[in-house]
Design a protein around this motif. Structure first.
Motif, short mmCIF file in Angstrom:
data_model
loop_
_atom_site.label_atom_id
_atom_site.label_comp_id
_atom_site.label_asym_id
_atom_site.label_seq_id
_atom_site.Cartn_x
_atom_site.Cartn_y
_atom_site.Cartn_z
N ALA A 52 67.02 138.05 139.69
CA ALA A 52 68.70 138.14 140.22
C ALA A 52 68.61 138.15 141.76
N GLU A 53 69.97 138.20 142.13
CA GLU A 53 70.11 138.22 143.64
C GLU A 53 70.15 136.79 144.21
N SER A 54 71.49 136.34 144.52
CA SER A 54 71.47 134.80 144.89
C SER A 54 70.52 134.52 146.07
N TYR A 75 63.35 131.91 146.50
CA TYR A 75 62.29 131.58 145.39
C TYR A 75 62.26 130.17 145.19
N ILE A 76 63.30 129.70 144.79
CA ILE A 76 63.32 127.98 144.38
C ILE A 76 62.88 127.22 145.66
N LEU A 77 63.26 127.73 146.87
CA LEU A 77 62.82 126.78 147.99
C LEU A 77 61.33 127.04 148.20
N ALA A 78 60.74 128.08 147.90
CA ALA A 78 59.35 128.42 148.21
C ALA A 78 58.56 127.62 147.00
N LYS A 79 58.98 127.62 145.86
CA LYS A 79 58.29 126.93 144.72
C LYS A 79 58.54 125.49 144.69
N VAL A 135 73.36 126.67 141.16
CA VAL A 135 73.47 125.20 140.64
C VAL A 135 73.28 124.34 141.78
N TRP A 136 74.44 124.57 142.78
CA TRP A 136 74.28 123.51 143.77
C TRP A 136 72.87 123.29 144.36
N LEU A 137 72.22 124.56 144.81
CA LEU A 137 70.72 124.15 145.33
C LEU A 137 70.03 123.19 144.46
N CYS A 138 70.02 123.50 143.06
CA CYS A 138 69.08 122.58 142.51
C CYS A 138 69.73 121.13 142.42
N GLU A 139 70.88 120.99 142.51
CA GLU A 139 71.55 119.64 142.56
C GLU A 139 71.11 119.00 143.83
N GLU A 140 71.16 119.63 144.95
CA GLU A 140 70.68 119.27 146.34
C GLU A 140 69.24 118.89 146.23
N ILE A 191 68.17 133.77 137.17
CA ILE A 191 67.22 132.61 136.70
C ILE A 191 66.15 133.10 135.97
N ILE A 192 65.61 132.35 134.97
CA ILE A 192 64.23 132.64 134.18
C ILE A 192 63.36 131.37 134.74
N ASP A 193 62.22 131.71 134.92
CA ASP A 193 61.20 130.45 135.24
C ASP A 193 60.07 131.02 134.88
#
Length: 213
Positions: free
Chosen positions: A64-66, A72-76, A16-21, A56-58
């Motif tokens: 899974a696994e933080s 993954y989120i950073l790469a995408k 959640v924090w990563l997405c907000e940043e 997460i689901i994308d």
């Protein structure tokens, strides 16, 4: 859209924090722990075979696994933000502390939590050794944030996001007295002042006292 399945008081707060940043669009689905067992509810456990947070689901992807989710989120969606390049002088520090979070700090606190729940004698050698190791771990973190504004250096990165949970919310499960680590307390003050952190914690765990000291 990216969906973050957040279990209250869990490592999924990192996501959640990563997405907000990053200020990326995402849907947040919140789950509450069983008040007696403090475990995830059945509908959360059904999301992934291991039944643990975060998930997460994308699109068709379920992950899974933080640490894996952060990568993954950073790469995408990250476009180079919150990470250091391999040619950055602080790259090795970034890499070390990113993996230290789950490889050393979180693992050590989890081990101590389990040993404490076993109600072992205070002079049990394994319990004593684990407590000493936890102190050494916190001393290392304290020394790092005495010498640097953030764990990787002057820049806030995902190493800080990964470490944040173990230094704060994890202490609901395994208390640790931070008075012996004044530099960690100052560091958490810097973390806690970040608007994205405040938004993330209010969205993910509204009303929860933040263990920033």
């Amino acid at each position: 859209m990216l969906t973050v399945h957040h279990l209250g008081k869990s490592q999924s707060e990192r996501i959640v924090w990563l997405c907000e940043e990053l200020e990326i669009p995402y849907e947040l689905k919140h789950y509450t722990r069983d008040p007696v067992t403090m475990l995830a509810p059945p509908d959360y456990k059904a999301l992934h075979p291991i039944g643990a947070a975060p998930v997460i689901i994308d699109g068709e992807l379920v992950l899974a696994e933080s640490g894996a989710i952060v990568d993954y989120i950073l790469a995408k969606y990250g476009h180079g933000r919150l990470v250091l390049r391999a040619d950055d002088p602080d790259f090795v520090q970034f890499l070390y502390w990113f993996h230290f979070a789950n490889g050393t700090l979180q693992a050590g606190m989890g081990r101590l939590m389990i040993l404490n729940r076993l109600k072992l004698a205070e002079d049990n050698p394994m319990l004593l050794a684990t407590r000493v190791r936890i102190d050494r771990i916190f001393d290392l973190v304290d020394a790092r944030v005495r010498d640097a504004e953030y764990l990787a250096g002057s820049a806030f990165t995902t190493a800080d996001i990964m470490m944040g949970f173990s230094l704060t919310t994890m202490r609901y499960f395994q208390p640790y007295e931070l008075a012996r680590c004044p530099n960690v307390v100052s560091y958490l003050g810097r973390i806690g002042a970040r608007p994205a952190y405040r938004r993330a914690m209010e969205k993910g765990d509204p009303g929860m006292a933040l263990l920033l000291s």
